[in-house]
Enzyme design. Structure first.
Site, PDB file in Angstrom:
ATOM      1  N   LYS A  29       0.829  -1.202   0.000  1.00  0.00           N
ATOM      2  CA  LYS A  29       0.000   0.000   0.000  1.00  0.00           C
ATOM      3  C   LYS A  29       0.870   1.261   0.000  1.00  0.00           C
ATOM      4  CE  LYS A  29      -3.767  -1.210   2.017  1.00  0.00           C
ATOM      5  NZ  LYS A  29      -4.613  -1.613   3.137  1.00  0.00           N
ATOM      6  N   ARG A  99      -3.757   2.831   7.930  1.00  0.00           N
ATOM      7  CA  ARG A  99      -3.980   1.533   7.281  1.00  0.00           C
ATOM      8  C   ARG A  99      -2.754   0.638   7.432  1.00  0.00           C
ATOM      9  NH1 ARG A  99      -6.512   5.108   3.437  1.00  0.00           N
ATOM     10  NH2 ARG A  99      -8.589   4.354   2.857  1.00  0.00           N
ATOM     11  N   GLY A 108      -7.043 -10.118   7.326  1.00  0.00           N
ATOM     12  CA  GLY A 108      -6.860 -10.708   8.655  1.00  0.00           C
ATOM     13  C   GLY A 108      -6.148  -9.739   9.563  1.00  0.00           C
ATOM     14  N   MET A 110      -5.231  -5.682  10.919  1.00  0.00           N
ATOM     15  CA  MET A 110      -6.111  -4.581  11.303  1.00  0.00           C
ATOM     16  C   MET A 110      -6.686  -3.876  10.074  1.00  0.00           C
ATOM     17  SD  MET A 110      -5.584  -1.052  13.285  1.00  0.00           S
ATOM     18  CE  MET A 110      -5.689  -0.146  11.757  1.00  0.00           C
ATOM     19  N   ARG A 355      -3.466  -1.382  -6.527  1.00  0.00           N
ATOM     20  CA  ARG A 355      -2.649  -2.603  -6.394  1.00  0.00           C
ATOM     21  C   ARG A 355      -3.034  -3.526  -7.537  1.00  0.00           C
ATOM     22  NH1 ARG A 355      -5.657  -5.088  -1.045  1.00  0.00           N
ATOM     23  NH2 ARG A 355      -7.747  -4.858  -1.845  1.00  0.00           N
ATOM     24  N   HIS A 471     -16.072  -8.557   1.194  1.00  0.00           N
ATOM     25  CA  HIS A 471     -15.056  -9.484   1.696  1.00  0.00           C
ATOM     26  C   HIS A 471     -15.262 -10.887   1.127  1.00  0.00           C
ATOM     27  CE1 HIS A 471     -13.361 -12.322   4.673  1.00  0.00           C
ATOM     28  NE2 HIS A 471     -12.377 -11.434   4.707  1.00  0.00           N
ATOM     29  N   SER A 780      13.198 -42.776 -11.182  1.00  0.00           N
ATOM     30  CA  SER A 780      12.039 -41.920 -10.946  1.00  0.00           C
ATOM     31  C   SER A 780      11.973 -41.687  -9.437  1.00  0.00           C
ATOM     32  CB  SER A 780      10.768 -42.596 -11.449  1.00  0.00           C
ATOM     33  OG  SER A 780       9.677 -41.756 -11.195  1.00  0.00           O
ATOM     34  N   CYS A 847       7.917 -38.773  -9.576  1.00  0.00           N
ATOM     35  CA  CYS A 847       6.527 -39.194  -9.702  1.00  0.00           C
ATOM     36  C   CYS A 847       5.788 -39.173  -8.359  1.00  0.00           C
ATOM     37  CB  CYS A 847       6.430 -40.570 -10.347  1.00  0.00           C
ATOM     38  SG  CYS A 847       7.187 -41.857  -9.359  1.00  0.00           S
ATOM     39  N   TYR A 867      11.862 -34.977 -16.455  1.00  0.00           N
ATOM     40  CA  TYR A 867      10.407 -34.832 -16.486  1.00  0.00           C
ATOM     41  C   TYR A 867       9.802 -34.863 -15.087  1.00  0.00           C
ATOM     42  CZ  TYR A 867      10.024 -39.871 -15.672  1.00  0.00           C
ATOM     43  OH  TYR A 867      10.109 -41.128 -15.119  1.00  0.00           O
TER      44      TYR A 867
HETATM   45  C1  PEP Z   1       6.348 -42.374  -3.979  1.00  0.00           C
HETATM   46  O1  PEP Z   1       6.684 -43.014  -3.002  1.00  0.00           O
HETATM   47  O2  PEP Z   1       6.611 -41.177  -4.138  1.00  0.00           O
HETATM   48  C2  PEP Z   1       5.553 -42.992  -5.040  1.00  0.00           C
HETATM   49  C3  PEP Z   1       5.269 -42.342  -6.142  1.00  0.00           C
HETATM   50  O3  PEP Z   1       5.079 -44.240  -4.795  1.00  0.00           O
HETATM   51  P1  PEP Z   1       3.795 -44.516  -3.890  1.00  0.00           P
HETATM   52  O4  PEP Z   1       3.120 -43.222  -3.615  1.00  0.00           O
HETATM   53  O5  PEP Z   1       2.959 -45.450  -4.660  1.00  0.00           O
HETATM   54  O6  PEP Z   1       4.404 -45.130  -2.677  1.00  0.00           O
END
Ligand code: PEP
Ligand code: MG
Length: 896
Positions: A29, A99, A108, A110, A355, A471, A780, A847, A867
């Site tokens: 602000k 303010r 949240g 004042m 803003r 709000h 992975s 993953c 990836y």
């Molecule tokens: C993990 O452990 O991150 C995973 C992808 O395998 P799971 O969640 O199946 O244990």
């Protein structure tokens, strides 16, 4: 730190000591007030007390640094001089607003205090000076109420009650009908409320008022609401807040004065037109309080809403034109949609705030894409403008247009999206029920910052009062919750057991469905449909795809999920959890037979049943993925999830396998584990029973061959071994997988590339990744287990105490949501480096759930993974986050 520190920065009256570059010091602000002043816009003069004062305040037991008072006094005199007034003066009293202003917008904390400096004495001066006693007393009563509420913490209901009763007794409908004498009476009543509540009179010393307000702002930095908000939005406590003190301008000086809030574009849809509300003869809080209905800004929106009252464009054409010019200037300057507060005092426009405006995901996308096309921002900036998390909103369902619906009420379409849930009337209950796994719709007369947790817990929010900038509307939009507000016909019974609309009654606990985009609430659960993504979405995603380096895959087992993932742009499957393919009734029995078999022969009998099921599953998956890589993980069942529990279940397995029920029961009992997460799972199962892994390898390779032959397309299976800790575990299984693969390829007479790799889910695997990479063609990172095992923190049990850790600030984030960069992240980096040292072209992915979390994606971009893989619906989030991560890396790692 002492006298030579600069604690106070002035702005306005052709002067600006600070600007937007000092945001960290002056808060959003304060910095923007300085910036507007330096742009030559009409900003009432004032000054900002820095965030460093807040830091010092807490460091020194809530006391102020030396030199602050002198700097504030000097700044106040300067402000007074520039408007020809003096703080505390009886005849020409300077009034100010106070303010809070953190770096990031922080509901949240004042609220604003307006008209500070009014006392029994100065109000007389203001009355004489303005020649309008009604205005003076109106301002004084507002001040007493606001100050008492937010600084003295006197319950505001008592004030509202006095005013309501008085209006009823005098047959007044609007506040604007009240005369100076009426306000005088109200003021006496208000002062009595304060004295009764506090045992001392309302402060009559302007200096005491000012320091009271400043302290209230700093103290509010650590109140419960602010703490909650910070936790939800990952705002560090160390940032602190600034305080802005500014000369008052008055929107309540009669028919030529007004106050309003506006957005330079529609924050709900992103459409490019001026959007806002204003109220004649009013002060700021009237617009958001919802007591009087604000009027539209433009004639066009007035006509669209069917409003009778004139728009600002019609009622105050000169000020409106001036405002439009300011909008344009600000948007061009900030190169983003602005959220503005303004006041018109006696025909003259004053800017109180600007803003970057909060917006829905839909608006965010549209504005980013439009601004890029307008030449205001680049494609890369457009990519950075959209919060990947917010895409969730766009991917959420809306009401099925063909579904029957029974309307409960109509209000304002404050925030889009559709959801069903049980009616609740208060935020604590909403939170409690949500924790029990229930969907709730929070119904309130209006919301305040105290409702943040309930709004967060609810699937949707409905309020009886408040406009599009109330709000409820602003917060729900920011959170991505559907919201209908200003539903005037809604009456909540005092008992909070039901609400009525017209003649109809809806009980607490009854299921209703909200359609935020239409501003409607319906009885029962109305079916929903998936959203159609707009052209803007595709366009921005296209820009993101051009920029990102990392590939985005999805975690999917079913052809349906795989299709959803592809539709959202997934470039492969990064994790197919085969144990998830066994939960269906006809399969689970065969799996149980396999697990409970007494010997290899029994197991092989069960595996013979499972092989064709698995093969056809994989065939379906390969077909949907049409040549894209598919990583299939060998069975990783936490055993307890698969063991039969009831007698019926045992009986079923007995019948199917021909085994004795009692024997089965004993065997199940023997297989029971005290710590299944660290038990006989992952590759350990394959080490004990290689025939299980062999069956899976065969199913995968046969399916690949079949699909390759059938479709003529390339099929690239990646066979993944879970929970490896030692190279030898992987080597043991890889040898068998390769054997089967060669056999199947030979049987089929075709050539087909396949990879064998491993999950990195255990610290030992990460630390010995160079050895493991001798056998693994890809890694992975299973960061769910890696987080569990690095912290020694149970995935299944930590939810009950993690909130304590978050509250105590030991964890800023839930490490199962956002990758812990220092510990788990370090292991990822070590493993990546060691893996590459052995096998330079090793493919690296993630993953765990973190694969769909933008901050974690940013981290793994840094670690150079190839990836990320995430749940299908998160694929677009990951695509955008991967692009942002790449841009950030190009920028040298600074956070955007
Ligand atoms: C993990 O452990 O991150 C995973 C992808 O395998 P799971 O969640 O199946 O244990
Ligand atoms: Mg795992």
């Amino acid at each position: 730190m002492g006298d030579n520190m600069k604690w106070v920065y002035s702005f306005g009256a052709d002067n600006a000591e600070g600007d937007a570059s000092l945001r960290n010091l002056l808060g959003g602000k304060g910095a923007n007030l300085g910036e507007m002043a330096s742009l030559g816009l009409p900003v009432p003069p004032g000054f900002t007390i820095t965030t460093e004062v807040c830091t010092e305040f807490y460091k020194n037991d809530r006391t102020y640094p030396e030199g602050l008072k002198a700097q504030i006094d000097a700044a106040l005199i300067q402000v007074g001089e520039s408007v020809g007034m003096k703080f505390g003066d009886k005849s020409r009293p300077l009034l100010v607003s106070v303010r809070s202003g953190a770096r990031a917008s922080m509901p949240g904390m004042m609220d604003t205090v307006l008209n500070l400096g009014l006392t029994d004495e100065t109000v007389e001066g203001l009355a004489t000076l303005s020649g309008d006693p009604r205005f003076a007393y109106d301002s004084y009563r507002r001040f007493i109420q606001m100050y008492s509420d937010v600084v003295l913490e006197v319950d505001h209901h008592s004030f509202e009650e006095i005013l309501e009763t008085y209006k009823e007794e005098h047959d007044y409908f609007l506040d604007t009908e009240m005369t100076a004498d009426d306000w005088r009476t109200i003021i006496s009543g208000y002062k009595k409320v304060v004295e009764d509540a506090l045992g001392k009179p309302f402060p009559q010393d302007p200096q005491e008022q000012l320091w009271g307000a400043i302290s209230a702002v700093f103290n509010s930095w650590r109140n419960d609401r602010a703490n909650t908000y910070r936790r939800l939005h990952h705002i560090p406590e160390s940032w602190g807040t600034a305080v802005s003190v500014q000369a008052m301008v008055f929107g309540n000086m009669g028919a030529t004065s007004a106050t309003g809030v506006a957005f330079t574009r529609d924050p709900s849809t992103g459409d490019n037109y001026y959007y806002g509300e204003f109220l004649i003869n009013a002060q700021g809080e009237d617009v958001v309080a919802g007591i009087r209905t604000p009027q539209a800004l433009t004639k066009e929106s007035r006509l669209k809403m069917g409003d009778e009252e004139p728009s600002m464009e019609e009622a105050m054409p000169t000020a409106f034109a001036e405002l439009c010019a300011v909008f344009d200037k600000l948007e061009k300057h900030y190169r983003d949609m602005q959220d503005i507060e303004f006041t018109i005092q006696d025909g003259k426009l004053w800017m109180l705030q600007t803003r970057n405006g909060k917006r829905t995901a839909k608006a965010s996308l549209k504005i980013a894409v439009d601004m890029c096309k307008e030449g205001l921002i680049t494609e890369e900036e457009a990519i950075n403008r959209v919060d990947p998390h917010s895409l969730d909103q766009l991917l959420h369902p809306s009401l099925d247009p063909d579904a029957e619906r029974d309307l409960v009420l109509t209000g304002l379409p404050a925030s889009p999206g559709a959801a069903s849930g049980e009616v609740v009337f208060n935020s604590d209950e909403a939170e409690r029920l949500a924790q029990e796994g229930k969907n709730v719709i929070l119904i309130r007369v209006e919301t305040s910052p105290e409702d943040i947790h309930g709004m967060h817990a609810a699937k949707g929010i409905v309020t009886a009062r408040g406009g599009m900038t109330s709000h409820a509307a602003v917060v729900a939009r920011g959170m991505g919750r559907p919201c209908v507000c200003g539903a005037g016909d809604l009456k909540i019974d005092k008992s909070e057991a039901f609400f009525t609309v017209g003649g109809r009654k809806v009980e607490k606990g009854e299921v209703v469905t909200i359609d935020g985009g239409a501003g409607k609430l319906f009885f029962g659960a109305v079916p929903t449909v998936q959203p159609e993504l707009s052209g803007d979405f595709g366009e921005l995603m296209g820009w993101a795809d051009k920029v990102r380096r990392m590939r985005v895959r999805a975690n999917a087992e079913t052809p349906h999920d795989a299709q959803v993932a592809r539709d959202f742009g997934a470039e492969g499957i990064g994790l197919c959890r085969t144990e998830h393919m066994f939960f269906e009734a006809d399969r689970i029995v065969a799996v149980r037979e396999m697990i409970l078999a007494e010997d290899k022969k029994g197991r092989e009998a069960a595996l013979t049943k499972l092989l064709p099921m698995q093969r056809s599953d994989f065939e379906a998956l390969f077909k949907v993925m049409a040549g894209l890589p598919v990583t299939i993980r060998l069975l990783d069942p936490p055993l307890h999830e698969f063991l039969p529990h009831s007698d019926d279940e045992i009986e079923e397995v007995a019948k199917s396998s021909g085994m004795d029920a009692q024997k089965l029961k004993d065997r199940a009992h023997k297989l029971h584990e005290f710590n299944p997460m660290l038990g006989h799972r992952g590759c350990r199962l394959g080490v004990s029973y290689p025939e299980i892994s062999e069956m899976q390898a065969r199913a995968i390779m046969e399916a690949a061959c079949n699909v390759a032959k059938e479709t003529g397309e390339k099929v690239t299976p990646e066979i993944m071994v879970p929970l490896v800790a030692k190279r030898e575990e992987l080597a043991f299984l890889k040898e068998r997988i390769d054997c089967i693969a060669i056999e199947v390829l030979k049987e089929n007479g075709i050539k087909l590339d396949y990879l064998v790799g491993t999950m990195i889910e255990l610290p030992r695997a990460a630390l010995t990744a160079d050895a493991i990479a001798q056998d693994a063609e890809f890694f992975s990172f299973g960061t769910n287990d890696l987080t569990q095992t690095t912290f020694g923190l149970s995935r299944d049990d930590s939810a009950s105490f993690l909130p304590d850790y978050m509250r105590q600030g030991i964890f800023e984030r839930d490490p199962f949501v956002t990758l812990d960069p220092d510990g788990v992240g370090a292991l990822v980096e070590i493993a990546a480096e060691k893996g590459r040292a052995t096998r330079p072209n090793i493919k690296l992915g993630i993953c765990g759930e973190h694969g769909g979390d933008p901050d974690s994606i940013n981290f793994v971009e840094g670690a150079g993974l190839d990836y990320v893989s995430c749940s299908p619906y998160r694929t677009p989030i990951a695509r955008l986050a991967a692009a942002q991560a790449k841009l950030r890396k190009n920028d040298g790692g600074s956070t955007a």
